[in-house]
Write a protein that holds these residues in place. Structure first.
Motif, short mmCIF file in Angstrom:
data_model
loop_
_atom_site.label_atom_id
_atom_site.label_comp_id
_atom_site.label_asym_id
_atom_site.label_seq_id
_atom_site.Cartn_x
_atom_site.Cartn_y
_atom_site.Cartn_z
N ILE A 112 87.73 26.02 62.96
CA ILE A 112 86.80 26.32 64.06
C ILE A 112 85.61 27.06 63.48
O ILE A 112 85.77 28.11 62.84
N THR A 167 79.42 22.60 71.97
CA THR A 167 80.21 21.38 72.19
C THR A 167 79.92 20.35 71.12
O THR A 167 80.84 19.67 70.59
N LEU A 226 81.69 21.20 67.80
CA LEU A 226 83.14 21.01 67.83
C LEU A 226 83.51 19.52 67.87
O LEU A 226 84.46 19.08 67.18
N GLU A 227 82.79 18.76 68.64
CA GLU A 227 83.10 17.34 68.71
C GLU A 227 82.81 16.63 67.40
O GLU A 227 83.48 15.65 67.04
N LYS A 266 88.27 18.20 70.65
CA LYS A 266 87.93 18.02 72.04
C LYS A 266 87.47 19.37 72.63
O LYS A 266 87.97 20.41 72.19
N VAL A 267 86.59 19.35 73.60
CA VAL A 267 86.03 20.59 74.14
C VAL A 267 86.27 20.64 75.66
O VAL A 267 86.05 19.66 76.38
N GLU A 268 86.78 21.76 76.10
CA GLU A 268 86.90 22.07 77.52
C GLU A 268 86.09 23.35 77.82
O GLU A 268 86.08 24.27 76.99
N THR A 269 85.46 23.38 78.94
CA THR A 269 84.67 24.57 79.32
C THR A 269 85.26 25.17 80.59
O THR A 269 85.73 24.45 81.49
N VAL A 311 85.75 31.67 72.46
CA VAL A 311 86.22 30.36 71.95
C VAL A 311 87.71 30.48 71.67
O VAL A 311 88.16 31.45 71.07
N THR A 320 92.21 20.46 71.20
CA THR A 320 91.27 20.87 72.23
C THR A 320 90.84 22.33 72.04
O THR A 320 91.69 23.21 71.82
N VAL A 321 89.54 22.58 72.09
CA VAL A 321 88.99 23.92 71.97
C VAL A 321 88.39 24.28 73.35
O VAL A 321 87.61 23.51 73.92
N LEU A 349 86.06 26.59 75.67
CA LEU A 349 84.89 27.47 75.66
C LEU A 349 84.77 28.16 77.03
O LEU A 349 84.79 27.50 78.09
#
Length: 400
Positions: free
Chosen positions: A341, A354, A357-358, A363-366, A381, A394-395, A397
């Motif tokens: 990360i 985003t 990270l992608e 994968k990104v979730e907010t 994060v 999945t990360v 944010l």
């Protein structure tokens, strides 16, 4: 004995001139090789002997032609007291002697005739004794003596010695006499030859070193020393090529008697080892099994999105067989790829974070934080910066 069969006994007149021919005839008849020409029995011979004795006593000379000794048939018919017949001669007949003179002449010549008859019989008997017995001696015993000792004993007995080819013996020690011809105690001519055979000892041979020989050569070598060769056994060998001898039983150098079985172990070549298919199986189990089979195992690791961590991604060779000491290469999965990360995401805009990270395959979730004010900045994060995560993870944010 040879002369007795092939030659006539010579007439006594050859040795003593003056012996009348009818004495020669008596000797010839008594010693004739053809039995039909000899007297039929002792009575006939005695009658003939008396005739010759009377003829000698009467001073009878040799006639020009007559058979002084009648045939066996005539002798049987002749009266014992008959005087020998003397046929006509070229000389005029002698004047008959007066009775007294005849008696004196017979008294004087009677002992002489008897002596001659006895000498004749003795000579014939001596000749027969010499032919049958006198010319022989007894073979000395030389068995189990050394060649030198046996030769000395035989030569001391006036015999010649001939040494035959040595032979094997189970009972007589090597170097000793095992046989003689004639045998001990048998008759042998004076000055004759005795053949002795020297023992080579017990017949036995050491097993030759046949390791590395072809089967055909090994069999020939064992046949040469008279060994029996049963059907060979076969075994795998990492060092002896296929078809060659690995070992013998009994082992090389063992001393054996002829006819003993020697078992050959023949190589089948290197033993093949099955590799097997280990893909998507435990790498640890694969390495343990292949090592136990005698193979070398070389491993490498790599990430795999499809093969779980610790499992075999691929192997070389893939299948088939190898031989002891050969190498199998295994590629072992470390699982999916890992990424770190990145830092600097906090305080940055949500779009910028985003994108970063992608780009790493994450994968990104907010989520709106409890302090969300609608500004669109990242305040936290998860997982945090610097942590390792698998690609595709999945990360989350949190936004302000």
């Amino acid at each position: 004995a040879y002369k007795h069969v092939h030659n006539d006994v010579p007439p006594p007149s050859q040795a003593v001139p003056g012996i009348p021919p009818y004495v020669d005839a008596l000797v010839a008849r008594a010693t004739a090789r053809d039995r039909d020409r000899r007297p039929a029995d002792a009575g006939v011979f005695l009658h003939e002997l008396r005739q010759v004795s009377n003829a000698l006593a009467g001073g009878a000379a040799a006639p020009e032609r007559t058979e002084l000794i009648p045939s066996p048939t005539a002798m049987v018919r002749t009266q014992p007291e008959a005087q020998p017949t003397v046929t006509r001669g070229s000389r005029p007949p002698a004047q008959p002697a007066r009775p007294a003179e005849k008696r004196r002449t017979r008294r004087r010549r009677g002992p002489l005739a008897l002596v001659l008859a006895v000498l004749l019989i003795a000579a014939v008997g001596a000749g027969a004794w010499w032919v049958g017995f006198g010319r022989y001696t007894t073979t000395p015993g030389v068995l189990r003596l050394s060649q030198a000792a046996a030769t000395h004993r035989l030569e001391s007995a006036g015999l010649h010695v001939k040494v035959a080819s040595p032979a094997y013996s189970d009972t007589v020690a090597k170097g000793q006499v095992m046989a003689s011809d004639p045998a001990p105690g048998d008759r042998v001519s004076h000055g004759g030859t005795v053949t002795i055979t020297i023992s080579r000892g017990v017949e036995q041979y050491p097993v030759p070193d046949l390791a590395g020989k072809s089967l055909a050569d090994a069999k020939a070598a064992l046949a040469k020393i008279k060994m029996d060769v049963p059907t060979p056994t076969q075994a795998w060998s990492e060092t002896v090529p296929k078809g060659e001898v690995i070992a013998t039983a009994p082992q090389a150098g063992t001393v054996l008697r002829p006819g003993t079985a020697v078992i050959l172990t023949v190589s089948k070549g290197r033993q093949p080892i099955t590799v097997g298919d280990w893909v998507r199986k435990s790498a640890a189990k694969a390495e343990q099994t292949l090592t136990k089979r005698g193979l070398q195992v070389k491993t490498e690791e790599d990430y795999s999105d499809s093969v779980p961590e610790g499992k075999v991604i691929s192997q070389s060779p893939g299948t088939g067989t190898l031989h002891k000491g050969d190498t199998v290469s295994l590629l072992v999965s470390k699982g999916p790829p890992m990424v770190t990360i990145p830092g600097g995401l906090r305080g940055s805009g949500v779009d910028d974070a985003t994108s970063k990270l992608e780009a790493l395959g994450l994968k990104v979730e907010t989520h709106r934080s409890q302090f969300y004010a609608g500004l669109g900045y990242v305040i936290s994060v998860s997982p945090g910066s610097g942590q390792q995560v698998r690609v595709g993870s999945t990360v989350v944010l949190s936004l302000f």
